[in-house]
Design a protein around this motif. Structure first.
Motif, PDB file in Angstrom:
ATOM      1  N   LEU A  22       0.827  -1.203   0.000  1.00  0.00           N
ATOM      2  CA  LEU A  22       0.000   0.000   0.000  1.00  0.00           C
ATOM      3  C   LEU A  22       0.863   1.255   0.000  1.00  0.00           C
ATOM      4  CD1 LEU A  22      -2.698   1.486   0.226  1.00  0.00           C
ATOM      5  CD2 LEU A  22      -2.606   1.127   2.701  1.00  0.00           C
ATOM      6  N   SER A  23       1.889   1.298   0.845  1.00  0.00           N
ATOM      7  CA  SER A  23       2.757   2.476   0.895  1.00  0.00           C
ATOM      8  C   SER A  23       3.417   2.723  -0.453  1.00  0.00           C
ATOM      9  CB  SER A  23       3.830   2.305   1.976  1.00  0.00           C
ATOM     10  OG  SER A  23       3.249   2.208   3.252  1.00  0.00           O
ATOM     11  N   ARG A  24       3.850   1.655  -1.090  1.00  0.00           N
ATOM     12  CA  ARG A  24       4.490   1.788  -2.403  1.00  0.00           C
ATOM     13  C   ARG A  24       3.521   2.387  -3.419  1.00  0.00           C
ATOM     14  NH1 ARG A  24       4.557  -3.658  -4.465  1.00  0.00           N
ATOM     15  NH2 ARG A  24       2.417  -3.026  -4.962  1.00  0.00           N
ATOM     16  N   ASP A  25       2.282   1.862  -3.428  1.00  0.00           N
ATOM     17  CA  ASP A  25       1.296   2.353  -4.391  1.00  0.00           C
ATOM     18  C   ASP A  25       0.929   3.803  -4.116  1.00  0.00           C
ATOM     19  OD1 ASP A  25       1.344  -0.121  -5.537  1.00  0.00           O
ATOM     20  OD2 ASP A  25      -0.595  -0.776  -4.745  1.00  0.00           O
ATOM     21  N   GLN A  26       0.812   4.162  -2.824  1.00  0.00           N
ATOM     22  CA  GLN A  26       0.475   5.543  -2.490  1.00  0.00           C
ATOM     23  C   GLN A  26       1.608   6.495  -2.862  1.00  0.00           C
ATOM     24  OE1 GLN A  26      -2.812   5.194  -2.306  1.00  0.00           O
ATOM     25  NE2 GLN A  26      -2.871   6.687  -0.670  1.00  0.00           N
ATOM     26  N   ARG A  27       2.837   6.064  -2.653  1.00  0.00           N
ATOM     27  CA  ARG A  27       3.965   6.908  -3.057  1.00  0.00           C
ATOM     28  C   ARG A  27       3.991   7.094  -4.569  1.00  0.00           C
ATOM     29  NH1 ARG A  27       6.782   3.993   0.991  1.00  0.00           N
ATOM     30  NH2 ARG A  27       7.632   2.588  -0.592  1.00  0.00           N
ATOM     31  N   ALA A  28       3.676   6.030  -5.297  1.00  0.00           N
ATOM     32  CA  ALA A  28       3.648   6.132  -6.756  1.00  0.00           C
ATOM     33  C   ALA A  28       2.552   7.091  -7.211  1.00  0.00           C
ATOM     34  CB  ALA A  28       3.436   4.751  -7.371  1.00  0.00           C
ATOM     35  N   LEU A  29       1.391   7.027  -6.552  1.00  0.00           N
ATOM     36  CA  LEU A  29       0.298   7.931  -6.910  1.00  0.00           C
ATOM     37  C   LEU A  29       0.677   9.372  -6.598  1.00  0.00           C
ATOM     38  CD1 LEU A  29      -2.525   8.611  -7.818  1.00  0.00           C
ATOM     39  CD2 LEU A  29      -3.381   7.900  -5.573  1.00  0.00           C
ATOM     40  N   GLN A  30       1.260   9.609  -5.431  1.00  0.00           N
ATOM     41  CA  GLN A  30       1.666  10.965  -5.087  1.00  0.00           C
ATOM     42  C   GLN A  30       2.722  11.489  -6.052  1.00  0.00           C
ATOM     43  OE1 GLN A  30       2.751  10.439  -0.913  1.00  0.00           O
ATOM     44  NE2 GLN A  30       0.887  11.496  -0.297  1.00  0.00           N
ATOM     45  N   ALA A  31       3.665  10.633  -6.418  1.00  0.00           N
ATOM     46  CA  ALA A  31       4.700  11.059  -7.360  1.00  0.00           C
ATOM     47  C   ALA A  31       4.091  11.408  -8.711  1.00  0.00           C
ATOM     48  CB  ALA A  31       5.747   9.961  -7.513  1.00  0.00           C
ATOM     49  N   ALA A  32       3.101  10.624  -9.140  1.00  0.00           N
ATOM     50  CA  ALA A  32       2.444  10.913 -10.413  1.00  0.00           C
ATOM     51  C   ALA A  32       1.710  12.245 -10.359  1.00  0.00           C
ATOM     52  CB  ALA A  32       1.471   9.786 -10.762  1.00  0.00           C
ATOM     53  N   ILE A  33       1.079  12.540  -9.219  1.00  0.00           N
ATOM     54  CA  ILE A  33       0.371  13.811  -9.061  1.00  0.00           C
ATOM     55  C   ILE A  33       1.356  14.975  -9.094  1.00  0.00           C
ATOM     56  CG2 ILE A  33      -0.927  15.215  -7.400  1.00  0.00           C
ATOM     57  CD1 ILE A  33      -2.323  12.586  -6.563  1.00  0.00           C
ATOM     58  N   LEU A  34       2.489  14.811  -8.423  1.00  0.00           N
ATOM     59  CA  LEU A  34       3.465  15.895  -8.341  1.00  0.00           C
ATOM     60  C   LEU A  34       4.237  16.071  -9.644  1.00  0.00           C
ATOM     61  CD1 LEU A  34       4.887  15.228  -4.778  1.00  0.00           C
ATOM     62  CD2 LEU A  34       3.218  16.952  -5.443  1.00  0.00           C
ATOM     63  N   ASP A  35       4.565  14.963 -10.313  1.00  0.00           N
ATOM     64  CA  ASP A  35       5.435  15.028 -11.481  1.00  0.00           C
ATOM     65  C   ASP A  35       4.690  14.975 -12.804  1.00  0.00           C
ATOM     66  OD1 ASP A  35       7.531  15.053  -9.707  1.00  0.00           O
ATOM     67  OD2 ASP A  35       7.893  12.904  -9.844  1.00  0.00           O
ATOM     68  N   GLY A  36       3.415  14.590 -12.763  1.00  0.00           N
ATOM     69  CA  GLY A  36       2.664  14.443 -14.001  1.00  0.00           C
ATOM     70  C   GLY A  36       2.554  12.979 -14.369  1.00  0.00           C
ATOM     71  N   PRO A  37       1.408  12.548 -14.907  1.00  0.00           N
ATOM     72  CA  PRO A  37       1.167  11.126 -15.151  1.00  0.00           C
ATOM     73  C   PRO A  37       2.102  10.504 -16.164  1.00  0.00           C
ATOM     74  CG  PRO A  37      -0.542  12.482 -16.149  1.00  0.00           C
ATOM     75  CD  PRO A  37       0.276  13.391 -15.288  1.00  0.00           C
ATOM     76  N   SER A  38       2.699  11.294 -17.046  1.00  0.00           N
ATOM     77  CA  SER A  38       3.573  10.706 -18.054  1.00  0.00           C
ATOM     78  C   SER A  38       4.968  10.431 -17.516  1.00  0.00           C
ATOM     79  CB  SER A  38       3.675  11.645 -19.261  1.00  0.00           C
ATOM     80  OG  SER A  38       4.272  12.872 -18.878  1.00  0.00           O
ATOM     81  N   GLN A  39       5.263  10.943 -16.309  1.00  0.00           N
ATOM     82  CA  GLN A  39       6.615  10.838 -15.782  1.00  0.00           C
ATOM     83  C   GLN A  39       6.820   9.622 -14.890  1.00  0.00           C
ATOM     84  OE1 GLN A  39       8.829  13.081 -16.920  1.00  0.00           O
ATOM     85  NE2 GLN A  39       7.099  13.863 -18.098  1.00  0.00           N
TER      86      GLN A  39
END
Length: 354
Positions: free
Chosen positions: A193-210
């Protein structure tokens, strides 16, 4: 990382165990049941193994918590993810509903935004009527956060809710008794869960294509659900808008000095320092240093430094109250004029008693 957004979870057995253990721990400390709210969503996880009503129902069974049913959030999520909102209500444990929330949303064309800035829409009233029929006339709250209307409009909305509650015919079932929870796993054993949440937050901050986001997508067919890219873009836009708005409020005098350039500075600062803290006061201090550094070779470098110091001092002395008065030493006279234009009253040396 902090996005100041209510983000979705992958609805899995691992997430259920993770959330359930924390609900039980909180209830043990508080000595009372928590009341948990369903959030509005703009994307879901393809890796989810159960629908949200089942997840919430099993959480109630495990922990004895109650539910705060936000029917506007059900409506928004159903439109955005493509599921049946009435089916959602039918699958919830009605007897566990402790309160219902009503609110308005904004139709953005391709999706609904949980905006809390308009009248309750007819589909939400229909959901509210069904929720009251199932759960009984439980406590109801009307949320309206921005673009506030005349008080009569609020009274009309509340009267409509009261009339629907009064007609609620079905008495609520008793909340299910909590079951003994399964043994908690070791700290940090959250099934990814932590891994998936970090990935989602990173996508929000960096943009979905990144960033590769594991298993994020829309919901069941209906009205076309939002794509992964669309959903992340909505969360990202809301996050950036909230950060810019917060810094506008924190630096009213600087905003008067640099105008619309403040928004660009806020976004540049966000890109350089993404979501590292949930404390907006710390964000403001970090932004102050960033702005001074950006302008260090500018002819206005000293002016910017003084104005930033003024805004920080106002926040420290007055708790963010722009109408408060404070005394600041050795500030140039033009700052008084800038502060007055920003709606801030100052006592500067030489002004005499106010």
């Amino acid at each position: 990382m902090r996005t100041h957004e209510l983000l979705p979870l992958p609805l899995t057995e691992s997430s259920l165990a993770h959330v359930g253990s924390r609900v039980l721990a909180a209830q043990d400390v508080l000595g009372r049941s928590l009341v948990l709210e369903n959030v509005s969503a703009y994307l879901g996880f393809d890796g989810s193994t159960m629908p949200e009503p089942e997840f919430l129902g099993r959480l109630v069974e495990r922990t004895g918590c109650r539910l705060l049913l936000d029917v506007n959030n059900v409506h928004v999520s159903a439109r955005n993810l493509g599921f049946d909102p009435m089916g959602y209500l039918a699958a919830l444990p009605a007897g566990a509903v402790a309160q219902i929330h009503l609110a308005g949303s904004r139709d953005m064309g391709g999706y609904l935004l949980d905006s809390h800035d308009d009248r309750v829409s007819q589909p939400v009233w229909d959901l509210y009527r069904e929720a009251c029929r199932r759960a009984g006339p439980v406590s109801t709250s009307l949320e309206w956060d921005t673009r506030l209307p005349e008080i009569e409009v609020l009274r009309e909305e509340l009267a409509k809710a009261a009339a629907i509650r009064a007609r609620a015919a079905l008495a609520p079932a008793r909340p299910p008794a909590p079951r003994d929870p399964p043994p908690a796993g070791p700290a940090g054993a959250d099934g990814g869960l932590s891994r998936d949440q970090r990935a989602l937050q990173a996508a929000i901050l960096d943009g979905p294509s990144q960033v590769a986001l594991p298993g994020a997508g829309g919901g069941e067919p209906g009205q076309r659900p939002l794509s992964r890219v669309e959903g992340i873009s909505i969360y990202g836009g809301a996050y950036r808008a909230r950060r810019v708005d917060g810094l506008r409020r924190a630096f009213p005098v600087l905003r008067e000095l640099v105008g619309a350039e403040l928004d660009g500075l806020a976004l540049d600062h966000l890109a350089a320092h993404p979501g590292q803290t949930g404390d907006l006061a710390q964000v403001a201090r970090s932004f102050a240093g960033y702005v001074c550094d950006v302008y260090r070779h500018h002819q206005w470098a000293g002016v910017v430094r003084d104005v930033v110091a003024l805004d920080l001092a106002l926040a420290d002395r007055a708790g963010g109250d722009r109408a408060a008065r404070t005394t600041l030493p050795d500030q140039p006279a033009f700052i008084r004029d800038l502060a007055a234009r920003a709606g801030v009253a100052l006592d500067l040396p030489g002004d005499g008693e106010a």
